[in-house]
Scaffold this active site. Structure first.
Site, PDB file in Angstrom:
ATOM      1  N   GLU A 117     -15.032  11.440 -42.251  1.00  0.00           N
ATOM      2  CA  GLU A 117     -13.572  11.388 -42.307  1.00  0.00           C
ATOM      3  C   GLU A 117     -13.051  12.279 -43.437  1.00  0.00           C
ATOM      4  OE1 GLU A 117     -10.303   7.851 -43.217  1.00  0.00           O
ATOM      5  OE2 GLU A 117     -12.183   7.377 -42.209  1.00  0.00           O
TER       6      GLU A 117
ATOM      7  N   LYS B 138     -17.705   5.285 -48.595  1.00  0.00           N
ATOM      8  CA  LYS B 138     -17.095   6.429 -49.261  1.00  0.00           C
ATOM      9  C   LYS B 138     -18.187   7.356 -49.805  1.00  0.00           C
ATOM     10  CE  LYS B 138     -12.743   5.099 -48.915  1.00  0.00           C
ATOM     11  NZ  LYS B 138     -11.674   5.893 -48.295  1.00  0.00           N
TER      12      LYS B 138
ATOM     13  N   ASP C   8      -1.458   7.225 -39.237  1.00  0.00           N
ATOM     14  CA  ASP C   8      -1.131   6.320 -40.340  1.00  0.00           C
ATOM     15  C   ASP C   8       0.272   5.790 -40.086  1.00  0.00           C
ATOM     16  OD1 ASP C   8      -1.850   5.742 -43.549  1.00  0.00           O
ATOM     17  OD2 ASP C   8       0.281   5.811 -43.076  1.00  0.00           O
TER      18      ASP C   8
ATOM     19  N   ALA D 277       0.825  -1.206   0.000  1.00  0.00           N
ATOM     20  CA  ALA D 277       0.000   0.000   0.000  1.00  0.00           C
ATOM     21  C   ALA D 277       0.860   1.257   0.000  1.00  0.00           C
ATOM     22  CB  ALA D 277      -0.915  -0.007   1.227  1.00  0.00           C
ATOM     23  N   ASP D 278       0.413   2.248  -0.767  1.00  0.00           N
ATOM     24  CA  ASP D 278       1.085   3.546  -0.775  1.00  0.00           C
ATOM     25  C   ASP D 278       0.042   4.628  -0.997  1.00  0.00           C
ATOM     26  OD1 ASP D 278       0.552   3.651  -3.545  1.00  0.00           O
ATOM     27  OD2 ASP D 278       2.458   2.685  -4.015  1.00  0.00           O
TER      28      ASP D 278
ATOM     29  N   LYS E 169     -17.792   1.411 -43.046  1.00  0.00           N
ATOM     30  CA  LYS E 169     -17.497   2.745 -43.573  1.00  0.00           C
ATOM     31  C   LYS E 169     -17.832   2.815 -45.047  1.00  0.00           C
ATOM     32  CE  LYS E 169     -13.264   4.555 -44.090  1.00  0.00           C
ATOM     33  NZ  LYS E 169     -11.942   5.030 -43.631  1.00  0.00           N
TER      34      LYS E 169
ATOM     35  N   ASP F 140     -16.583   8.726 -45.348  1.00  0.00           N
ATOM     36  CA  ASP F 140     -15.247   9.204 -45.697  1.00  0.00           C
ATOM     37  C   ASP F 140     -15.317   9.970 -47.011  1.00  0.00           C
ATOM     38  OD1 ASP F 140     -12.589   9.629 -46.197  1.00  0.00           O
ATOM     39  OD2 ASP F 140     -11.981   7.533 -46.081  1.00  0.00           O
TER      40      ASP F 140
ATOM     41  N   GLU G 296      -9.335   0.684 -38.707  1.00  0.00           N
ATOM     42  CA  GLU G 296      -9.796   0.329 -40.049  1.00  0.00           C
ATOM     43  C   GLU G 296      -9.206  -1.004 -40.505  1.00  0.00           C
ATOM     44  OE1 GLU G 296     -10.461   2.516 -44.348  1.00  0.00           O
ATOM     45  OE2 GLU G 296      -8.831   3.225 -43.058  1.00  0.00           O
TER      46      GLU G 296
ATOM     47  N   GLU H 256      -4.923  10.785 -41.467  1.00  0.00           N
ATOM     48  CA  GLU H 256      -4.155   9.828 -42.261  1.00  0.00           C
ATOM     49  C   GLU H 256      -3.155  10.508 -43.187  1.00  0.00           C
ATOM     50  OE1 GLU H 256      -6.099   8.194 -46.119  1.00  0.00           O
ATOM     51  OE2 GLU H 256      -7.730   8.299 -44.656  1.00  0.00           O
TER      52      GLU H 256
ATOM     53  N   HIS I 266      -5.933   4.877 -39.443  1.00  0.00           N
ATOM     54  CA  HIS I 266      -6.160   4.565 -40.850  1.00  0.00           C
ATOM     55  C   HIS I 266      -5.367   3.313 -41.207  1.00  0.00           C
ATOM     56  CE1 HIS I 266      -4.689   5.002 -45.129  1.00  0.00           C
ATOM     57  NE2 HIS I 266      -5.991   5.000 -45.301  1.00  0.00           N
TER      58      HIS I 266
ATOM     59  N   ASN J  58     -12.634  11.772 -48.266  1.00  0.00           N
ATOM     60  CA  ASN J  58     -11.308  11.840 -48.883  1.00  0.00           C
ATOM     61  C   ASN J  58     -10.952  13.241 -49.388  1.00  0.00           C
ATOM     62  OD1 ASN J  58     -12.146   8.689 -49.493  1.00  0.00           O
ATOM     63  ND2 ASN J  58      -9.980   8.958 -48.995  1.00  0.00           N
TER      64      ASN J  58
END
Length: 329
Positions: free
Chosen positions: A162, A108, A214, A25-26, A106, A136, A272, A191, A241, A138
């Site tokens: 995204e 696009k 990434d 214990a502390d 996900k 996403d 992903e 990413e 990513h 892009n």
């Protein structure tokens, strides 16, 4: 020299009731039970060589280690909803992903709003309201366009959008974030970010709710680790990513490190996964129950099969020797 491959791994949660006597214990740990995640790794080597390892914890840490080895790190799939797929292909791949146990998907978006509306409706109808949908773009939009477009896609309840705009537009992301968070839509980006400074600015500006490292874009493992630590400080979940060539193989090491050594949490965290090109790697990533399983082989999982390298080397490999003349004709 490696004498054999790992054939079996066992993990035991060993705890000693030291708190009963007040041992250990502390001021920080008032009633610790000294514990260990006791790991035994067996190999297929002829001499039966095995290795034993211990991670000392106070109990909670053992649960973290054992949960990761048994259950893996949660993943989402991008493989069923590329923009180039027909509706029939999208439905077929989405149905297969559901059959395989995927719960996070996900899609696009960003090229055509009406096309996005139709495709998102197909996916949401197939996966139902309880499963997670991400989107996403892009980097396709400017800031006002991103807000307007996503306001119309909000009906499909995406967890995040995204890369809604240029990846180095810090204040642009902050503006989009401020507009979309009230709609229940988070901003995911990173990413394309190439150093920790960009991530620092994104975090300071409150420009994202999900941080996407990434494994190759950032300049080293160390640079990735610095970003993981900043994300922990700002309490922003890291959702890397992956996909491409070998990114899943590399990033698995970073997410497991983040969970065990930095965040100690899986809340709102997911990585992903794209089911392409893994067969070209000597130590491909392992996915079970829609989760990344900890790798069993030494190293960073980067080594490609020499046969694949020779066949796909450009422009002299076997594959390109056939394709290039055909393209010219």
């Amino acid at each position: 020299m490696v004498r054999g491959r790992i054939s079996r791994l066992s993990v035991r949660d060993v705890r000693f009731p030291t708190s009963l006597g007040g041992h250990g214990a502390d001021a920080m740990h008032t009633d610790p039970d000294y514990s260990a995640a006791y790991v035994v790794i067996e190999t297929d080597a002829e001499d039966g060589i095995k290795g034993c390892g211990i991670t000392f914890t106070l109990g909670k840490g053992t649960e973290v280690e054992k949960q990761m080895l048994a259950q893996g790190y949660p993943a989402y799939t991008t493989s069923c909803a590329w923009l180039g797929y027909s509706d029939d292909t999208l439905k077929q791949l989405c149905a297969q992903a559901l059959k395989d146990g995927w719960t996070r998907f996900k899609v696009k978006v960003g090229a055509d709003l009406q096309d996005d509306m139709r495709r998102c409706q197909i996916i949401r109808d197939m996966i139902g309201p309880e499963k997670t949908l991400m989107m996403d773009a892009n980097q396709r939009w400017d800031v006002p366009e991103a807000v307007e477009w996503m306001s119309k896609l909000a009906k499909f309840k995406p967890l995040w959008i995204e890369e809604p705009t240029s990846p180095d537009d810090i204040l642009g992301h902050a503006t989009i974030s401020k507009a979309l968070v009230p709609l229940g839509i988070g901003i995911a980006t990173g990413e394309q970010c190439h150093n920790r400074v960009i991530f620092k600015q994104l975090l300071q500006a409150k420009a994202l709710q999900f941080l996407q490292i990434d494994s190759c874009r950032l300049g080293s493992v160390n640079e990735n680790l610095s970003v993981l630590l900043m994300a922990k400080k700002f309490e922003i979940p890291v959702c890397p990513h992956a996909g491409g060539v070998g990114l899943c193989e590399l990033v698995q090491h970073l997410i497991i490190f983040d969970y065990i050594s930095v965040s100690a949490s899986l809340e709102n965290r997911v990585c992903e996964y794209v089911d392409h090109l893994h067969e070209h790697f000597k130590y491909p990533v392992m996915i079970q129950r829609a989760s990344y399983m900890p790798p069993k082989d030494p190293g960073y999982s980067t080594e490609m099969k020499e046969e694949s390298v020779k066949k796909h080397q450009y422009p002299d490999g076997e594959v390109w020797k056939k394709l290039l003349p055909a393209q010219e004709n």
